[in-house]
Design a protein around this motif. Structure first.
Motif, PDB file in Angstrom:
ATOM      1  N   THR A   1       9.976  -2.152   0.229  1.00  0.00           N
ATOM      2  CA  THR A   1       9.098  -3.199   0.770  1.00  0.00           C
ATOM      3  C   THR A   1       9.935  -4.370   1.282  1.00  0.00           C
ATOM      4  O   THR A   1       9.729  -4.866   2.394  1.00  0.00           O
ATOM      5  CB  THR A   1       8.106  -3.697  -0.313  1.00  0.00           C
ATOM      6  OG1 THR A   1       7.359  -2.574  -0.794  1.00  0.00           O
ATOM      7  CG2 THR A   1       7.138  -4.729   0.233  1.00  0.00           C
TER       8      THR A   1
ATOM      9  N   ARG B   1       0.854  -1.207   0.000  1.00  0.00           N
ATOM     10  CA  ARG B   1       0.000   0.000   0.000  1.00  0.00           C
ATOM     11  C   ARG B   1       0.876   1.238   0.000  1.00  0.00           C
ATOM     12  O   ARG B   1       1.680   1.441   0.910  1.00  0.00           O
ATOM     13  CB  ARG B   1      -0.892  -0.021   1.222  1.00  0.00           C
ATOM     14  CG  ARG B   1      -1.823  -1.219   1.170  1.00  0.00           C
ATOM     15  CD  ARG B   1      -3.048  -0.938   1.949  1.00  0.00           C
ATOM     16  NE  ARG B   1      -2.899  -1.227   3.355  1.00  0.00           N
ATOM     17  CZ  ARG B   1      -3.738  -2.020   4.005  1.00  0.00           C
ATOM     18  NH1 ARG B   1      -4.709  -2.612   3.355  1.00  0.00           N
ATOM     19  NH2 ARG B   1      -3.599  -2.219   5.288  1.00  0.00           N
TER      20      ARG B   1
ATOM     21  N   THR C   1      13.784   2.316   4.379  1.00  0.00           N
ATOM     22  CA  THR C   1      13.019   2.014   5.595  1.00  0.00           C
ATOM     23  C   THR C   1      13.716   2.581   6.832  1.00  0.00           C
ATOM     24  O   THR C   1      14.942   2.555   6.914  1.00  0.00           O
ATOM     25  CB  THR C   1      12.830   0.487   5.789  1.00  0.00           C
ATOM     26  OG1 THR C   1      12.064   0.261   6.985  1.00  0.00           O
ATOM     27  CG2 THR C   1      14.141  -0.264   5.923  1.00  0.00           C
TER      28      THR C   1
ATOM     29  N   ALA D   1       5.965   9.916   8.941  1.00  0.00           N
ATOM     30  CA  ALA D   1       6.172   8.639   8.236  1.00  0.00           C
ATOM     31  C   ALA D   1       7.266   7.838   8.932  1.00  0.00           C
ATOM     32  O   ALA D   1       7.136   6.639   9.158  1.00  0.00           O
ATOM     33  CB  ALA D   1       6.534   8.902   6.774  1.00  0.00           C
TER      34      ALA D   1
ATOM     35  N   CYS E   1      -0.948   2.860   5.085  1.00  0.00           N
ATOM     36  CA  CYS E   1       0.013   2.474   4.046  1.00  0.00           C
ATOM     37  C   CYS E   1       1.202   1.712   4.599  1.00  0.00           C
ATOM     38  O   CYS E   1       1.432   1.651   5.802  1.00  0.00           O
ATOM     39  CB  CYS E   1       0.492   3.713   3.294  1.00  0.00           C
ATOM     40  SG  CYS E   1       1.679   4.674   4.240  1.00  0.00           S
ATOM     41  N   ASP E   2       1.972   1.114   3.691  1.00  0.00           N
ATOM     42  CA  ASP E   2       3.265   0.499   4.030  1.00  0.00           C
ATOM     43  C   ASP E   2       4.403   1.438   3.635  1.00  0.00           C
ATOM     44  O   ASP E   2       5.395   1.560   4.325  1.00  0.00           O
ATOM     45  CB  ASP E   2       3.449  -0.819   3.260  1.00  0.00           C
ATOM     46  CG  ASP E   2       2.290  -1.771   3.465  1.00  0.00           C
ATOM     47  OD1 ASP E   2       2.002  -2.079   4.639  1.00  0.00           O
ATOM     48  OD2 ASP E   2       1.658  -2.192   2.472  1.00  0.00           O
ATOM     49  N   ILE E   3       4.228   2.075   2.476  1.00  0.00           N
ATOM     50  CA  ILE E   3       5.274   2.942   1.915  1.00  0.00           C
ATOM     51  C   ILE E   3       4.683   4.321   1.645  1.00  0.00           C
ATOM     52  O   ILE E   3       3.593   4.427   1.082  1.00  0.00           O
ATOM     53  CB  ILE E   3       5.797   2.383   0.556  1.00  0.00           C
ATOM     54  CG1 ILE E   3       6.184   0.903   0.667  1.00  0.00           C
ATOM     55  CG2 ILE E   3       6.946   3.236   0.013  1.00  0.00           C
ATOM     56  CD1 ILE E   3       7.493   0.603   1.305  1.00  0.00           C
ATOM     57  N   CYS E   4       5.410   5.370   2.041  1.00  0.00           N
ATOM     58  CA  CYS E   4       4.995   6.741   1.716  1.00  0.00           C
ATOM     59  C   CYS E   4       5.860   7.260   0.577  1.00  0.00           C
ATOM     60  O   CYS E   4       7.082   7.111   0.600  1.00  0.00           O
ATOM     61  CB  CYS E   4       5.230   7.670   2.903  1.00  0.00           C
ATOM     62  SG  CYS E   4       4.162   7.308   4.269  1.00  0.00           S
TER      63      CYS E   4
ATOM     64  N   LEU F   1      -1.350   7.822   5.980  1.00  0.00           N
ATOM     65  CA  LEU F   1      -0.173   7.250   6.649  1.00  0.00           C
ATOM     66  C   LEU F   1      -0.534   6.006   7.457  1.00  0.00           C
ATOM     67  O   LEU F   1       0.209   5.038   7.491  1.00  0.00           O
ATOM     68  CB  LEU F   1       0.430   8.275   7.615  1.00  0.00           C
ATOM     69  CG  LEU F   1       1.554   9.161   7.111  1.00  0.00           C
ATOM     70  CD1 LEU F   1       1.928  10.174   8.181  1.00  0.00           C
ATOM     71  CD2 LEU F   1       2.769   8.341   6.748  1.00  0.00           C
ATOM     72  N   GLU F   2      -1.702   6.072   8.113  1.00  0.00           N
ATOM     73  CA  GLU F   2      -2.115   4.942   8.958  1.00  0.00           C
ATOM     74  C   GLU F   2      -2.322   3.682   8.133  1.00  0.00           C
ATOM     75  O   GLU F   2      -2.088   2.580   8.603  1.00  0.00           O
ATOM     76  CB  GLU F   2      -3.425   5.272   9.680  1.00  0.00           C
ATOM     77  CG  GLU F   2      -3.295   6.351  10.736  1.00  0.00           C
ATOM     78  CD  GLU F   2      -4.667   6.775  11.247  1.00  0.00           C
ATOM     79  OE1 GLU F   2      -5.592   5.931  11.273  1.00  0.00           O
ATOM     80  OE2 GLU F   2      -4.809   7.956  11.611  1.00  0.00           O
TER      81      GLU F   2
ATOM     82  N   ARG G   1      11.915  -3.360   4.498  1.00  0.00           N
ATOM     83  CA  ARG G   1      11.094  -3.255   5.719  1.00  0.00           C
ATOM     84  C   ARG G   1      10.904  -4.620   6.368  1.00  0.00           C
ATOM     85  O   ARG G   1      10.705  -4.727   7.569  1.00  0.00           O
ATOM     86  CB  ARG G   1       9.708  -2.700   5.393  1.00  0.00           C
ATOM     87  CG  ARG G   1       9.625  -1.205   5.320  1.00  0.00           C
ATOM     88  CD  ARG G   1       8.213  -0.744   5.082  1.00  0.00           C
ATOM     89  NE  ARG G   1       7.508  -0.497   6.327  1.00  0.00           N
ATOM     90  CZ  ARG G   1       6.323  -0.994   6.631  1.00  0.00           C
ATOM     91  NH1 ARG G   1       5.702  -1.791   5.806  1.00  0.00           N
ATOM     92  NH2 ARG G   1       5.748  -0.709   7.773  1.00  0.00           N
TER      93      ARG G   1
ATOM     94  N   LYS H   1       7.045   3.715   8.549  1.00  0.00           N
ATOM     95  CA  LYS H   1       6.693   3.424   7.151  1.00  0.00           C
ATOM     96  C   LYS H   1       7.920   3.541   6.256  1.00  0.00           C
ATOM     97  O   LYS H   1       8.840   4.308   6.549  1.00  0.00           O
ATOM     98  CB  LYS H   1       5.634   4.416   6.656  1.00  0.00           C
ATOM     99  CG  LYS H   1       4.411   4.527   7.547  1.00  0.00           C
ATOM    100  CD  LYS H   1       3.662   3.213   7.650  1.00  0.00           C
ATOM    101  CE  LYS H   1       2.373   3.361   8.471  1.00  0.00           C
ATOM    102  NZ  LYS H   1       1.623   2.110   8.561  1.00  0.00           N
TER     103      LYS H   1
END
Length: 265
Positions: free
Chosen positions: A183, A10, A258, A120, A96-99, A93-94, A186, A125
């Protein structure tokens, strides 16, 4: 369908109004672009938010881009739009995985950019910095901009910086490699034996009494990568010592894109 959407990476596009958050998705959605790169785009309602999210397929992978654009009511002032956009970014932000922090290549980095980037990092994130409208910058200006961003956003040096132009579609597709990399990083696990070896090498010959007595370092189960350090007295460990450790950790194991966290026990 919903089950499979849950498993997609996300990605939230964050940043201040007019930096190019919407034009990024529009560039992905253009017909020419789709034919050239096999991008497939479909809109789905944002499950628990008043928003429309977009699934983008690139090569054989799918990505869920979370909508943070927000609605502009006709009589909103610039200040209201700014505030509203900020809260939309916070909500995204809440989820997602990546900003992807989108900066305008023609504008200075603002307090709001820093605040959102800081949130972030706090939220653990992944982070990628995209400089939009970079077709208007020559090579030298890009180098200056890169240094300027490194200085202004010094607390997120781990975030790769990508120069793009949503309008000209320059460098746009590189974003997917950066998303993949962030991804992976992380979720990366480093074995305890590799960590212990790295730690011994890092603190050897360094004036770090509080750390050199450490008995063990392990990686916790959490995301983002979180490292637990067992020391004699956690209160004696200085923030600068942890910064030194993090820089050394990244030199050895990368972790680009990350944040990493430390727990002292």
């Amino acid at each position: 369908e919903q089950g499979s959407i849950k498993d997609l990476p996300r990605i939230a596009r964050i940043g201040k109004p007019n930096a190019g958050k919407s034009s990024l998705i529009n560039a992905f959605m253009s017909e020419g672009q789709r034919e050239k790169s096999g991008l497939l785009v479909s809109d789905i309602p944002g499950t628990t938010r008043d928003a429309t999210d977009t699934v983008i397929k690139y090569h054989d992978s799918e990505y869920l881009f979370i909508d943070t654009a927000g609605v502009k009511r006709r009589k909103q002032t610039a200040g209201e739009i700014e505030t509203f956009s900020y809260f939309r970014s916070v909500t995204a932000l809440e989820y997602c995985d990546i900003c992807v922090l989108i900066l305008d290549g023609q504008e200075p980095v603002t307090k709001q950019d820093k605040r959102i980037a800081g949130m972030a990092v706090e939220a653990g994130k992944g982070l990628i910095i995209v400089v939009n409208k970079s077709d208007l910058l020559d090579k030298e200006q890009k180098e200056v901009m890169q240094q300027y961003i490194t200085y202004e956003l010094a607390f997120c040096k781990f975030a790769p910086v990508l120069f793009t132009s949503a309008e000209k579609r320059d460098g746009l597709l590189k974003i997917f490699d950066l998303i993949e990399s962030a991804t992976r990083n992380r979720l990366r696990r480093i074995s305890t034996s590799d960590l212990v070896r790295w730690f011994r090498d890092s603190v050897a010959d360094q004036p770090m009494s509080a750390l050199s007595s450490a008995k063990l370092i392990t990686q916790a189960e959490e995301v983002p990568p979180t490292f637990t350090l067992f020391v004699k007295d956690p209160k004696k460990v200085q923030p600068s010592q942890l910064r030194y450790l993090e820089n050394s950790l990244r030199r050895t194991f990368a972790f680009e894109g990350t944040p990493v966290r430390w727990i002292l026990k």
